[in-house]
Design a protein around this motif. Structure first.
Motif, PDB file in Angstrom:
ATOM      1  N   VAL A 141       0.902  -1.126   0.117  1.00 10.35           N
ATOM      2  CA  VAL A 141      -0.011   0.085   0.011  1.00 10.35           C
ATOM      3  C   VAL A 141       0.655   1.101   0.342  1.00 10.35           C
ATOM      4  O   VAL A 141       0.533   2.292  -0.757  1.00 10.35           O
ATOM      5  N   PRO A 201       0.847   4.008  -3.931  1.00 13.24           N
ATOM      6  CA  PRO A 201      -0.457   4.774  -3.259  1.00 13.24           C
ATOM      7  C   PRO A 201      -1.660   4.841  -4.434  1.00 13.24           C
ATOM      8  O   PRO A 201      -1.365   4.938  -5.625  1.00 13.24           O
ATOM      9  N   LEU A 202      -2.520   5.041  -3.736  1.00 15.05           N
ATOM     10  CA  LEU A 202      -3.859   5.376  -4.835  1.00 15.05           C
ATOM     11  C   LEU A 202      -3.858   6.647  -5.501  1.00 15.05           C
ATOM     12  O   LEU A 202      -4.450   6.935  -6.582  1.00 15.05           O
ATOM     13  N   THR A 211      -6.725   8.609  -7.797  1.00 16.72           N
ATOM     14  CA  THR A 211      -7.565   7.673  -8.450  1.00 16.72           C
ATOM     15  C   THR A 211      -8.868   7.643  -8.081  1.00 16.72           C
ATOM     16  O   THR A 211      -9.861   7.546  -8.839  1.00 16.72           O
ATOM     17  N   LEU A 245     -10.786   0.477  -7.695  1.00 13.40           N
ATOM     18  CA  LEU A 245      -9.744  -0.131  -7.087  1.00 13.40           C
ATOM     19  C   LEU A 245      -9.105  -1.535  -7.411  1.00 13.40           C
ATOM     20  O   LEU A 245      -7.970  -1.728  -7.165  1.00 13.40           O
ATOM     21  N   SER A 263      -6.517  -0.668  -9.841  1.00 14.95           N
ATOM     22  CA  SER A 263      -5.254  -0.020  -9.540  1.00 14.95           C
ATOM     23  C   SER A 263      -4.008  -0.906  -9.497  1.00 14.95           C
ATOM     24  O   SER A 263      -3.975  -1.952  -9.309  1.00 14.95           O
ATOM     25  N   ALA A 312      -1.958  -1.046  -6.895  1.00 19.42           N
ATOM     26  CA  ALA A 312      -1.829  -1.667  -5.608  1.00 19.42           C
ATOM     27  C   ALA A 312      -3.117  -2.556  -5.574  1.00 19.42           C
ATOM     28  O   ALA A 312      -2.645  -3.726  -4.981  1.00 19.42           O
ATOM     29  N   ASN A 347      -6.977   7.293   4.933  1.00 16.54           N
ATOM     30  CA  ASN A 347      -5.824   7.088   4.029  1.00 16.54           C
ATOM     31  C   ASN A 347      -5.832   5.731   3.481  1.00 16.54           C
ATOM     32  O   ASN A 347      -6.958   5.025   3.641  1.00 16.54           O
ATOM     33  N   ASP A 348      -4.835   5.556   2.688  1.00 14.31           N
ATOM     34  CA  ASP A 348      -4.901   4.078   1.776  1.00 14.31           C
ATOM     35  C   ASP A 348      -5.027   2.805   2.478  1.00 14.31           C
ATOM     36  O   ASP A 348      -5.594   2.004   2.063  1.00 14.31           O
ATOM     37  N   LYS A 349      -4.488   2.878   3.887  1.00 16.48           N
ATOM     38  CA  LYS A 349      -4.386   1.513   4.503  1.00 16.48           C
ATOM     39  C   LYS A 349      -5.771   1.417   4.929  1.00 16.48           C
ATOM     40  O   LYS A 349      -6.435   0.231   4.852  1.00 16.48           O
ATOM     41  N   ILE A 373      -8.630   2.178   3.442  1.00 10.04           N
ATOM     42  CA  ILE A 373      -9.435   2.100   2.139  1.00 10.04           C
ATOM     43  C   ILE A 373      -9.222   0.455   1.940  1.00 10.04           C
ATOM     44  O   ILE A 373     -10.063  -0.079   1.803  1.00 10.04           O
ATOM     45  N   TRP A 374      -8.136   0.061   1.831  1.00  8.26           N
ATOM     46  CA  TRP A 374      -7.662  -1.296   1.631  1.00  8.26           C
ATOM     47  C   TRP A 374      -8.126  -2.302   2.580  1.00  8.26           C
ATOM     48  O   TRP A 374      -8.576  -3.395   2.533  1.00  8.26           O
TER      49      TRP A 374
END
Length: 833
Positions: free
Chosen positions: A100, A104-105, A108, A137, A140, A142, A188-190, A192-193
Motif C-alpha cells: 500500500v 499509493p492510490l 485515483t 480499486l 489500480s 496496488a 488513508n490508503d491503509k 481503504i484497503w
C-alpha cells in the motif's frame, strides 16, 4: 438423426467407447447459486437502499438514506492506519502495508469520492458510482498486487457486475463500510484497503497465498480450474458469452429434433408417449413441480417408453459423486450401463440438464450461467467435442440449448403442457441421438486391441498419402467454451496432433506452415498432415438467428481477467474491454441475423513435427537459456526468411526439442494461429493477438504489432519462467520459500491501460525490475544480468531524469540490430554456466 438403438458403441470424449459411458450432468438445482450480495428486503425508512439483517457495520441509531447524510462519527484508526474495532475492518498484514505504501492510490478515487458524497439517492445512479469505485480499486496498481490471493480482483468485479445487474436485488448495505472510509477526508490508503478486504472477507480469516505454477491461457474462463469459486467462473463465463447468446433461434427444433429423420421405432415412441398428455397437460406431471417429483416423473416416462434407449437419465444426491470435481449434478443423461455406480465424471456426459421448481424470467441470467458452468466442464473433459446439448426445465417451462465454440443458442422457452409435441421430441431425441447429432467427436476412431483401447485419426500428409496416427498423451487443452479449443496429443513418433477451431478471416496455419516449408524457415515445427473437420457455419446451417440476447448487464466494462478483448484496429485504443481473445466482440445492437451475428470458426486436425516439451518444464538453467535462445533464432528465421510475424510469444508456444531431430535447434516455436504475413492488412478477425502477461507495452496500447514487440515478449517469458515457474521446477534452495504474492500478477490483472503502465513502470526503473528479479530463486541469479542486458537492448538505458522516457518503439532498419545482440547476450551467459 439416425437411431442409435442397435449401436454397440457410443462416442464420447472425442473417441469411441466400446463399454457404456458414465455421464454426470451438471448438478444445477441442488447447487443453488449464492448471490455475491445478500438477498435483500425492503426497508420502509430507506427507499434508496435495501437491507438484510442488521449490518454489523451499520450505525446503531439511524438508518442511512445516503452516504452523504451520514452523521455517525468516523471510526478511529489505529496507529497502523487500520480502522479500529468499532468498524470490524480487516487488519492488513505487514507485507500488505508495504505494498500500500509503495503503490499509493493518489488521485485515483477523487472523482468517485465526489460523486459518492453528492449523489441523488432517489435515482439509480448510485449503483454506477459504487460500481465505478469497485472498478477503480480492482484496476489500480496496488489492487493488482494486493488482491491476487484468493482471486480477490475477480471477486470484486463479480460484485461490480452484481451491483450493475441487480437493480432491484443487490444489497448496497454491504458497501457502507467501504464508502464510509472512502468519503472521509481524513482517511488513508491503509484504511481503504482494509475496508476492501473486509468487503471480500466478512466472516473468514485471511487465507494463504496460492502457489504460482500455471501458464496463463487466452480466454476469459480458460485460466480458471476446478478450485475457482462458482461466482468467479460464472462471472468469467458471462463475459465470454454475453454477446454471443441467442434465444428463439428459428429452425432449432426442426433441425435437431425432426421425427422425419428418425427410425420407425423412434416415431412409434412419439405416439406412445403422447398418450400421457390429455390435451391440456401431462397427466403424471406433479401439481407442485418439486425437483424430486419431477425427476421421478421423467424417470417414469423413460422406464415405460424408452427402457431400451441407448442413453438414460441419471441423478445424483451429493457433490461427492463427482470425486474431486466441483459441483453436484442432479439431473443428466449418459449412456445406459448395467454397472451400478455412484460416481460420475464430466468426460462421459452427453446432455446437461437443469431443473428448478419455478420459472422466473428474472433468474434467467443466473440459471443460464449455472448451465454454462457445467457445459464448460464438459468441454474441458471432452476437448474435441464439437458441441454440447443442454436444457433447463423450470416449473413447466423448458428451453433447449446448444453450446459450441462460437457461443450458445436455444429453442426459446416453451410450456411443455401447451407444446407437448416439442417436449416429446426433445425427451426422445436426447435419449436416442446418434453420436453425430449429439455433437461428439466423430472424426477420431476408437479401436479395441486386445485388452487395450487406442484412439486414431486418419489424415492426408503433405504428399497426399493417407496416414493413420495414434493419439497418446494429451499435451494441452483449453477449459473455456468460446475459444479455439486447442487440444494436442503426442503420437509416439516425434509428432504432435493438434485440434483447433480457427478463424477463417486470417490466413490459416496450414497456409503459413506451407510458406514456412517453401522458404526454408528453421526452428518452427513443420506440417506433416492436415484435415479440415467442420465449421461453425456447417453446424448451424439451416438455423435463423435473431439479434443476440441482451442481458440486464449489457455494459462491456473493463475487467481484470488475464485475457484481452476484441479490437479491430489500433485506432480503438480506448475501446471497451473484456471479451476474450477468441470471443465474438459485437454487441447485441450491432449483430445481424445468421452468420454475421457470430464468429465463424473452422475445426481442423493438424499433425506437426518435431514434438517437444513446453519450455515451462525446464530442469536446468542451461536448458532454459539454450531453448529460449534457439526460439529467438527461430523467430528471426520465421520473420526474416519466412516473412511471417508470430505475434503470440508465450511459454505455451516455445518447446524444448532434441537438436538431432530439429535442425540443431534446442528450442522451437509452435502455434501460428495468430501469426501474420508481413504486408498483410488487418485480418478482420474479432481479436487482438497475444497472451496478456507477455504482451509488449505498445501492443497493450494497440499499436501495430512488430518483431520488436515479440522480442519484448520473449523477455517477459524469461522473467516469468524464472520468477514463477522455477519454484515448481525444483530450483528453490533448502531454506527458500515461494513468494507469497507474485509481483508478476500485475502483468495480468486490470485493464489494458493499467497493465501497460505496470509493465512500463517495471521496465523504467532498475529498482522495480530488481524487485521482480528478487523473486527468482537464488540458483537463478546468473540469469539476472541477462535480463538487465536484454532490457537495455530493447528499452535503452535507464534515465534518472523523469522527463526522459524509455524507448518503446521499433527502430528502423535491419531487424538484426536487435536479434543479434540479444542472441549474443544469451550465448555469453550460457558460455559461463
Amino acid at each position: 438423426m439416425q437411431s442409435s438403438f442397435n449401436k454397440a458403441s457410443v462416442k464420447s470424449s472425442g473417441v469411441f467407447r466400446a463399454t457404456a459411458i458414465k455421464i454426470p450432468i451438471a448438478g444445477f438445482s441442488a447447487l443453488k447459486i449464492r448471490p455475491i450480495l445478500s438477498s435483500p428486503v425492503h426497508s420502509p425508512g430507506n427507499p434508496g437502499f435495501r437491507t438484510h439483517a442488521r449490518n454489523p457495520w451499520s450505525p446503531s441509531d439511524q438508518q442511512i438514506a445516503g452516504f452523504s447524510t451520514l452523521k455517525t462519527p468516523n471510526p478511529p484508526l489505529n496507529s497502523s492506519g487500520n480502522p479500529g474495532s468499532k468498524t470490524q475492518l480487516w487488519p492488513l498484514s505487514e507485507q500488505q502495508q508495504k505494498i500500500v505504501a509503495k503503490r499509493p492510490l493518489g488521485d485515483t478515487l477523487d472523482s468517485i469520492r465526489k460523486k459518492l458524497r453528492n449523489f441523488n439517492e432517489a435515482d439509480e445512479t448510485h449503483r454506477e458510482y459504487i460500481a465505478d469505485l469497485l472498478q477503480a480499486l480492482s484496476g489500480s496498481s496496488a489492487g493488482c498486487e494486493l488482491l491476487i490471493p484468493d482471486n480477490g480482483i475477480t471477486r470484486l468485479l463479480c460484485m461490480r457486475m452484481e451491483v450493475l445487474d441487480g437493480k432491484k436485488t443487490a444489497n448496497l448495505d454491504l458497501f457502507r463500510p467501504l464508502v464510509r472510509v472512502v468519503v472521509d477526508d481524513n482517511t488513508n490508503d491503509k484504511a481503504i484497503w482494509a475496508a476492501v478486504f473486509s468487503l471480500l472477507n466478512p466472516l473468514t480469516p485471511p487465507t494463504s497465498s496460492p502457489t504460482y505454477t500455471e501458464t496463463p491461457g487466452k480466454t476469459s474462463s480458460n485460466w480458471l480450474d476446478d478450485s475457482a469459486t462458482r461466482e468467479i467462473v460464472e462471472g468469467e463465463l458471462f463475459v465470454e458469452l454475453k454477446n454471443c447468446t441467442f434465444r428463439k433461434v428459428g429452425g432449432f427444433i426442426d433441425k435437431l429434433f425432426n421425427p422425419e429423420s428418425w427410425s420407425d421405432e423412434q416415431k412409434a415412441i412419439v405416439g406412445k408417449i403422447m398418450t400421457e398428455h390429455n390435451g391440456a397437460e401431462w397427466t403424471g406431471f406433479p401439481a407442485t413441480a418439486d425437483e424430486k417429483l419431477v425427476r421421478d416423473w421423467l424417470c417414469s416416462l423413460e422406464e415405460r417408453f424408452l427402457a431400451n434407449a441407448p442413453y438414460k437419465l441419471y441423478t445424483t444426491a451429493s457433490a461427492s459423486q463427482f470425486g474431486n470435481q466441483k459441483g453436484q449434478v442432479d439431473i443428466f443423461i449418459q449412456a445406459r450401463t448395467t454397472e451400478v455406480t455412484t460416481t460420475f465424471d464430466f468426460k462421459d456426459i452427453l446432455v446437461v440438464g437443469e431443473h428448478k421448481k419455478l420459472y422466473s424470467s428474472g433468474r434467467f441470467k443466473a440459471d443460464f450461467l449455472q448451465l454454462a458452468r457445467y457445459v464448460r466442464s464438459v468441454f474441458a473433459a471432452q476437448p474435441t467435442r464439437r458441441f454440447v446439448h443442454a436444457f433447463s426445465l423450470c416449473g413447466s417451462q423448458m428451453e433447449m440449448w446448444i453450446f459450441d465454440r462460437a457461443g450458445a443458442y436455444s429453442s426459446g422457452p416453451f410450456d411443455i403442457h401447451k407444446s407437448p409435441d416439442m417436449f416429446a421430441r426433445a425427451f426422445i431425441g436426447y435419449l436416442t441421438m446418434d453420436p453425430d447429432a449429439m455433437g461428439l467427436d466423430v472424426f477420431t476412431e476408437r479401436v479395441i486391441e486386445g485388452n487395450n483401447q487406442h484412439n486414431y485419426v486418419t489424415l492426408n500428409d503433405t504428399s497426399g498419402k493417407q496416414r493413420r496416427f495414434r493419439l497418446q498423451r494429451q499435451l494441452c487443452k483449453q477449459n473455456a467454451i468460446m475459444c479455439r479449443g486447442t487440444t494436442c496429443y503426442t503420437t509416439g513418433e516425434n509428432e504432435v496432433v493438434k485440434f483447433a477451431w480457427a478463424s477463417p478471416k486470417q490466413r490459416s496455419e496450414v497456409e503459413l506452415l506451407t510458406q514456412v516449408k517453401e522458404r526454408g524457415v528453421k526452428g518452427v515445427a513443420g506440417m506433416v498432415a492436415y484435415h479440415r473437420i467442420t465449421t461453425i457455419a456447417e453446424i448451424r446451417k439451416g438455423l435463423h438467428f435473431p439479434k443476440a440476447h441482451r442481458f440486464r448487464d449489457d455494459s462491456s466494462s473493463t475487467s481484470t481477467s488475464t485475457k484481452t478483448s476484441g479490437s479491430k484496429s489500433k485506432a480503438t485504443s480506448g475501446s471497451k474491454r473484456k471479451a476474450t481473445l477468441d470471443a465474438t466482440a459485437n454487441s447485441a445492437s450491432e449483430s445481424t441475423p445468421n452468420e454475421d451475428a457470430w464468429e465463424q470458426r473452422v475445426c481442423s486436425c493438424l499433425v506437426l513435427s518435431p514434438a517437444g516439451h513446453v519450455i515451462s518444464r525446464f530442469s536446468t538453467i542451461k536448458q532454459l537459456l539454450e531453448s529460449m535462445r534457439d526460439a529467438i533464432k527461430a523467430h528471426r528465421s520465421l520473420y526474416i526468411t519466412g516473412d511471417i510475424l508470430h505475434r503470440d510469444i508465450s511459454p505455451n508456444n516455445i518447446i524444448m526439442t532434441d537438436p538431432k531431430s530439429a535442425d540443431g535447434f534446442k528450442g522451437n516455436l509452435i502455434d501460428l494461429d495468430m501469426a501474420k504475413v508481413r504486408g498483410d492488412g488487418p485480418s478482420g478477425a474479432r481479436q487482438i493477438t497475444g497472451t496478456v502477461q507477455f504482451m509488449a507495452i505498445e501492443v497493450l496500447r494497440q499499436v501495430d504489432h512488430t518483431y520488436r514487440h515479440d522480442l519484448e515478449s520473449f523477455l517477459y517469458v524469461l522473467i516469468w519462467l524464472c520468477a514463477r515457474q522455477s519454484w515448481s521446477n525444483g530450483f528453490s534452495g533448502k531454506d527458500e520459500q515461494t513468494p507469497g504474492t507474485s509481483l508478476l500478477d500485475r502483468w495480468g490483472n486490470g485493464n489494458l491501460k493499467h497493465i501497460a503502465l505496470n509493465k512500463k513502470g517495471d521496465m523504467s526503473s532498475q529498482d522495480t525490475l530488481g524487485d521482480l528479479m528478487d523473486q527468482f530463486p537464488e540458483s537463478l541469479d546468473p540469469v539476472k544480468p541477462l535480463c538487465l542486458r536484454i532490457r537495455k537492448i530493447l528499452f535503452g538505458p535507464y534515465h534518472q531524469e523523469e522527463e526522459k522516457r524509455i524507448f518503446l518503439g521499433t527502430p528502423e532498419g535491419d531487424p538484426d540490430q536487435l536479434y543479434r545482440p540479444i542472441i549474443e547476450a544469451y550465448d555469453e551467459v550460457i558460455g559461463k554456466l
